[in-house]
Write a protein that holds these residues in place. Structure first.
Motif, PDB file in Angstrom:
ATOM      1  N   MET A   1       0.845  -1.201   0.000  1.00 47.44           N
ATOM      2  CA  MET A   1       0.000   0.000   0.000  1.00 47.44           C
ATOM      3  C   MET A   1       0.887   1.259   0.000  1.00 47.44           C
ATOM      4  O   MET A   1       1.813   1.351   0.785  1.00 47.44           O
ATOM      5  N   ARG A   2       0.607   2.194  -0.915  1.00 46.99           N
ATOM      6  CA  ARG A   2       1.415   3.419  -0.996  1.00 46.99           C
ATOM      7  C   ARG A   2       0.614   4.597  -0.452  1.00 46.99           C
ATOM      8  O   ARG A   2      -0.486   4.863  -0.929  1.00 46.99           O
ATOM      9  N   ILE A   3       1.213   5.300   0.495  1.00 45.84           N
ATOM     10  CA  ILE A   3       0.558   6.480   1.067  1.00 45.84           C
ATOM     11  C   ILE A   3       1.406   7.701   0.764  1.00 45.84           C
ATOM     12  O   ILE A   3       2.625   7.707   0.991  1.00 45.84           O
ATOM     13  N   LEU A   4       0.742   8.724   0.206  1.00 46.85           N
ATOM     14  CA  LEU A   4       1.424   9.954  -0.185  1.00 46.85           C
ATOM     15  C   LEU A   4       1.342  10.942   0.969  1.00 46.85           C
ATOM     16  O   LEU A   4       0.246  11.353   1.360  1.00 46.85           O
ATOM     17  N   LEU A   5       2.483  11.317   1.521  1.00 44.90           N
ATOM     18  CA  LEU A   5       2.531  12.292   2.612  1.00 44.90           C
ATOM     19  C   LEU A   5       2.909  13.655   2.029  1.00 44.90           C
ATOM     20  O   LEU A   5       4.025  13.833   1.531  1.00 44.90           O
ATOM     21  N   ILE A   6       1.967  14.601   2.089  1.00 50.28           N
ATOM     22  CA  ILE A   6       2.172  15.953   1.553  1.00 50.28           C
ATOM     23  C   ILE A   6       2.628  16.853   2.696  1.00 50.28           C
ATOM     24  O   ILE A   6       1.876  17.053   3.659  1.00 50.28           O
TER      25      ILE A   6
ATOM     26  N   GLN B   1      -0.943  12.041  -7.776  1.00 51.36           N
ATOM     27  CA  GLN B   1      -1.910  11.075  -7.271  1.00 51.36           C
ATOM     28  C   GLN B   1      -1.798   9.694  -7.915  1.00 51.36           C
ATOM     29  O   GLN B   1      -2.372   8.727  -7.394  1.00 51.36           O
ATOM     30  N   GLY B   2      -1.075   9.565  -8.986  1.00 52.69           N
ATOM     31  CA  GLY B   2      -0.999   8.268  -9.686  1.00 52.69           C
ATOM     32  C   GLY B   2      -0.381   7.178  -8.829  1.00 52.69           C
ATOM     33  O   GLY B   2       0.662   7.389  -8.193  1.00 52.69           O
ATOM     34  N   GLY B   3      -1.019   5.995  -8.769  1.00 50.65           N
ATOM     35  CA  GLY B   3      -0.445   4.845  -8.061  1.00 50.65           C
ATOM     36  C   GLY B   3      -0.486   4.939  -6.553  1.00 50.65           C
ATOM     37  O   GLY B   3       0.171   4.152  -5.860  1.00 50.65           O
ATOM     38  N   VAL B   4      -1.272   5.877  -6.039  1.00 49.25           N
ATOM     39  CA  VAL B   4      -1.310   6.102  -4.600  1.00 49.25           C
ATOM     40  C   VAL B   4      -2.606   5.537  -4.030  1.00 49.25           C
ATOM     41  O   VAL B   4      -3.645   5.585  -4.681  1.00 49.25           O
ATOM     42  N   ASP B   5      -2.573   4.987  -2.806  1.00 49.97           N
ATOM     43  CA  ASP B   5      -3.777   4.416  -2.183  1.00 49.97           C
ATOM     44  C   ASP B   5      -4.484   5.382  -1.243  1.00 49.97           C
ATOM     45  O   ASP B   5      -5.681   5.229  -0.973  1.00 49.97           O
ATOM     46  N   ALA B   6      -3.742   6.342  -0.683  1.00 51.35           N
ATOM     47  CA  ALA B   6      -4.350   7.324   0.223  1.00 51.35           C
ATOM     48  C   ALA B   6      -3.373   8.474   0.377  1.00 51.35           C
ATOM     49  O   ALA B   6      -2.174   8.328   0.125  1.00 51.35           O
ATOM     50  N   VAL B   7      -3.921   9.643   0.798  1.00 48.99           N
ATOM     51  CA  VAL B   7      -3.102  10.849   0.931  1.00 48.99           C
ATOM     52  C   VAL B   7      -3.164  11.323   2.380  1.00 48.99           C
ATOM     53  O   VAL B   7      -4.226  11.279   3.006  1.00 48.99           O
ATOM     54  N   VAL B   8      -2.033  11.790   2.913  1.00 49.36           N
ATOM     55  CA  VAL B   8      -1.992  12.421   4.234  1.00 49.36           C
ATOM     56  C   VAL B   8      -1.498  13.858   4.070  1.00 49.36           C
ATOM     57  O   VAL B   8      -0.431  14.076   3.482  1.00 49.36           O
ATOM     58  N   ILE B   9      -2.291  14.826   4.557  1.00 52.64           N
ATOM     59  CA  ILE B   9      -1.842  16.218   4.545  1.00 52.64           C
ATOM     60  C   ILE B   9      -1.087  16.460   5.847  1.00 52.64           C
ATOM     61  O   ILE B   9      -1.671  16.398   6.936  1.00 52.64           O
TER      62      ILE B   9
ATOM     63  N   PRO C   1       3.027  -3.151   8.536  1.00 54.06           N
ATOM     64  CA  PRO C   1       4.150  -3.742   7.794  1.00 54.06           C
ATOM     65  C   PRO C   1       4.027  -3.613   6.277  1.00 54.06           C
ATOM     66  O   PRO C   1       5.038  -3.655   5.579  1.00 54.06           O
ATOM     67  N   ASP C   2       2.808  -3.441   5.755  1.00 55.47           N
ATOM     68  CA  ASP C   2       2.634  -3.421   4.303  1.00 55.47           C
ATOM     69  C   ASP C   2       2.489  -2.009   3.734  1.00 55.47           C
ATOM     70  O   ASP C   2       2.015  -1.834   2.616  1.00 55.47           O
ATOM     71  N   VAL C   3       2.882  -0.990   4.490  1.00 58.59           N
ATOM     72  CA  VAL C   3       2.693   0.390   4.032  1.00 58.59           C
ATOM     73  C   VAL C   3       4.021   1.007   3.587  1.00 58.59           C
ATOM     74  O   VAL C   3       5.018   0.923   4.293  1.00 58.59           O
ATOM     75  N   GLU C   4       3.995   1.640   2.417  1.00 56.16           N
ATOM     76  CA  GLU C   4       5.146   2.408   1.932  1.00 56.16           C
ATOM     77  C   GLU C   4       4.752   3.879   1.905  1.00 56.16           C
ATOM     78  O   GLU C   4       3.690   4.243   1.394  1.00 56.16           O
ATOM     79  N   LEU C   5       5.611   4.723   2.470  1.00 60.65           N
ATOM     80  CA  LEU C   5       5.303   6.148   2.568  1.00 60.65           C
ATOM     81  C   LEU C   5       6.089   6.908   1.499  1.00 60.65           C
ATOM     82  O   LEU C   5       7.302   6.737   1.383  1.00 60.65           O
TER      83      LEU C   5
END
Lengths: 249, 249, 249, 249, 249, 249
Positions: A1-6, A65-73, A28-32
């Protein structure tokens, strides 16, 4: 799972510190994947600056946003949060909202402790937006200034711990949120000195983004977060302008 | 007395219509100076668009504040209102807030009637920001679309009057706000067909700005509207960047 | 434009002081006509006295409404305000409500500073009636008595300024309302010593009455301010009895 | 125990009907003394009329308070209730407040059913004054007029029962208050036809006055119901003027 | 009239003290029947203990409801109150709710004074359940411990009186509730030393139960207190199991 | 990480269905341990039954807390949730609270759709406990009965989808919670037929328990969730009695 941290601030050092701190409680399965704002202020600290940073946040999500599962502001005050939920198909969380909702499961009333009085009005707005005023015991700030935002954790350590204790004794808080991106990681450092749960907003925001991604709910196609009709704009960044004008409905 | 009317939309035709309509209820000593947004969307209609327009509003005020007694933000939804109050020394009003506060002297509960369901969430946020939810009887919108935003008053005239009547009978409103810059002037046209006061938000916003200017209160130097500390920014327009970095305290 | 200023107290000296103070911020086309209550108390200061003064206010408006564009009830606490809106066709404003609504455009939270603890309960009721409790930071009163209500501004000057400062620092107010007809004009005198906007309720009430008159909205014929059915009364003053029994619908 | 029942209307027939109905649920040791307003309106039905009747209520209590253990204000809408509590040393109850507080022990949400739309705004104000808005499911009124206020129970019987049923099914009320002095006694008549508790406001108000008298609490000498300082008045009735000017502190 | 007083604590001494105290303000036609919990804790003082005592309360009512006109739950915090209203056909009152509703007729804002900080959270929940948060000025507790719950009135007398005074001066309460079954009777003892009405919750709860019984309203057959459908249970006491499975609808 | 899932109903079949459904969105490092209530009702559906089940929930946690990282109470209505947080050192979540807090990140207003009108009052209490009434658009239930609680998903499928659609269109919900343990797994089945996010409360509760466990906050030693003082009890289960009397502080 990919999470985009802005990081809506322009400080790369702060982005790096957030990534380092966040690794502690990732599933364990999260990539930031972390991004720093390309323009704006090194550290936003007011409603005016948050409006400017909110527009920048939308630009950054539109571009990446491409290929991302969720966004964190990654700012407490949540610049652009509602706008981002309206505009994009991804789950979006932010530090203030996530910290408060998480606190509601550890406390009946939470307080917010931060490092500068300038931030108070902005954070109050975030509390009001959440509808959780009835569960907020108050916001406390030190009455001494700090020299460097990068060292604020060490400069103000004893004052911040003291504010946590006063928010428990005087304001009757059952948990304390240590607010503001520069305090990321501080909760873990001082947990043993405060007799109630301490919430790290970045941990909460990434944890909630992870949870939302796992739920795999569909994007809203009705209600307050249905996308507004497409329309042309002038003077927007390329990716944001294109998404607003041509995004799939 | 000079009042600066900011149209945060890019439509010059709408600015002209607003100026024409406003002349009807101006005090004799008021001069209106109107500006159209240099970039953004022709008509903002969502929270996402309002964030973008809010940043543009701050830029416009920074550039044109000289010699002005008060500012009116000419969009219902009030993009940038709180930020502008925080950043500038002038009284600032906006259409949603001014219409609601004015309605509170003519009604115990007001309703809001507008022309498109897309606007509802944005307007709800404006109601919540004001703290007047307890006095808002609801927001009503037509269930038919319109062809042109410039002709929306004539296209939807009977539907809008019908919504006013239903907001009185069903929602128990005592006054109705006709919301959205494209409805400017509509209240006066249909007043005879609705048995409660109708509020024109632009008239209210200009009237309230005039009143605030007459009171000659000082700008806040403490509290939620005290100016945030000066700081450098990157990528801002020249006037806004200079004001944020060098403004007098 | 003619505005009728009702002083519901029996003190002619106070009426004169209010007229003198109000002239400072009148629009150029406004003429103020002032009346003093023919019976009641020299200075009303409680809910019981306000009920008695409310009935007198209705009598005064019934008698003097001819040729008037708007009415101002010149007491903070607003005796008879809702009743007057229900009964008459003119816009009616009053000092507490107008001050609070005006403050909402200069502050997110306002406080009320007044000169006697006796007034607190009455003013709290006025805040509650407005639905603005969420925006009121509190009511502060001196803990020292005053000798003469006519000299209260000079007797308590330093205490009142100190209360303004405490309401900002302790209660987190962003603007302060200086409440009670005997404090009319005090805001202008001490504005330089308080770092947030100070609101003069009489200026606000006259300004709002002027604004309402300019809007030229129709009187309500439905909703909470529609006139109750005509009916005969016994023991009322001539003009009020006639208006209640025979007023045009 | 002597309880003074004040009818703030000028209708003696209504006073008699109230006394007859009240005898049904009196405690064995209670004696009811009833008074009819000497001036005012035969039936008050608006906020304007309630202000006038409130002043009359204070006059009646001032004149007749000797030898009394508690006072009941016999109108739903509670004219003069807060003022009377402030001014006199006796426990005072009134029909709207007592009915709502009593309903809170039989229901989580109560509704109010009454006989004329004119009354709605007045009753809404009574709900707001109590702070019980969150427990009020709504106010329902018939859409048909009645010919005589004395016969309103029989004229509107089926409509009122139907409104009770709709307030349960549609508004989700768990108990219904049958409001307005002319409906006194109606609850008992139709109880078998409505599947939730029906509250008779006069029974509730007399029951609560009895309870307060039994508790033998002292009159307030501090707080919101402490007596305002004595002062001279002009144009008041003899007993009220004397009490305001000379009452024991 | 027979009223069943349930002590959900296992202390017989406390039950006896409650009965003795209650006799002071009983109506002449009321007979009180008191029960002590057969299992649980000697004194419940938390939400966890209240859940356990709530189940015991239901068992006690199921077993002893025959021939009874109303039930009083004799603990402030009201264990099982809502559940009992849902399950049984009798009027049920409890000490916290009854004290607060009664206080609303003697005060605009009441405070709660009790003897141990452990109780605060439980009592806050009772305030919230009532919907009367807006009328509660706060809860105050001594900062000194007590040696014996049976002697808490004498041990803490001066501290409790001092807390009453502070709740008036600092919290702006107009009446004070002396909360917790061990304080039963304390209000009468110290009334002369506190300048506002003091509420004894047991007196209030029995008085309100008496009032409800006199009203003779029918049990709810619809709404939130309609009985849930019958169903079998395992591991319940005989009377409660039988009532849940076989009770008449 | 081990998470203890408590089913407070006595139905083993329901426990098995919950475990099967939950496996869909578990984090990779989570192990779920499920328990069924040893006594009580096969399906709790009222506040009365929830009190009984709340006591059983405490007993189950007391017995099985060893080696567990967090607890999930597997009933919407959250029996014993606050009590469990007060009594034990583990993070505890429950279905109603977790679903609502999660919904707040996907919606500004959520609605609750469930399968039986009996449940409404209980679920309303859960909304009120959370302080999120302002974000709840309402609760909707079918007006047709079901034959078997085990087949309620298939029996009522079209009615439940229809209620989701009505809650969006009529109540203006932006997300829908499908409430009640018997609807576990239903959200995923019908997601494609409803244009807003659907929340599965069990997924939310387990996800939030996982998040809380990852945060590794300390148990409260102050505030509303500090443990009450140890005390002896009579008639409690062995493990619960021992924990209440001897638990480490």
């Amino acid at each position: 799972m990919r999470i985009l941290l802005i990081n809506p601030n322009t400080s790369v050092a702060m982005t790096e510190r957030m990534v380092a701190s966040a690794s502690r409680s990732l599933a364990p399965d999260v990539e930031l994947v972390a991004l720093t704002a390309p323009h704006g202020m090194p550290y936003i600290a007011s409603r005016a600056e948050s409006v400017i940073a909110g527009a920048a946040t939308l630009e950054m999500i539109a571009t990446h946003q491409g290929g991302v599962d969720a966004v964190v502001i990654g700012a407490f005050g949540d610049p652009g949060l509602i706008a981002a939920r309206e505009l994009f198909d991804l789950p979006v969380t932010a530090m203030a909202e996530a910290a408060m909702l998480t606190a509601c499961m550890l406390a009946q009333r939470f307080s917010i402790v931060t490092f500068s009085p300038t931030l108070t009005a902005w954070y109050e707005d975030a509390v009001a937006l959440s509808g959780l005023q009835g569960r907020c015991a108050g916001i406390r700030v030190p009455d001494v200034p700090f020299a460097s935002i990068n060292d604020v954790q060490s400069e103000l350590e004893s004052q911040l711990v003291e504010l946590c204790l006063r928010s428990i004794e005087t304001d009757k808080a059952d948990a304390v949120i240590l607010a503001g991106a520069p305090l990321t990681g501080f909760a873990a450092k001082v947990a043993a000195r405060v007799p109630v749960p301490l919430i790290d907003p970045l941990d909460a925001a990434i944890g909630q983004a992870t949870l939302l991604a796992r739920l795999q709910t569909i994007p809203a196609r009705a209600g307050r977060f249905a996308r507004p009709p497409a329309k042309p704009g002038t003077g927007l960044t390329r990716a944001l302008g294109a998404w607003i004008e041509h995004r799939p409905m």
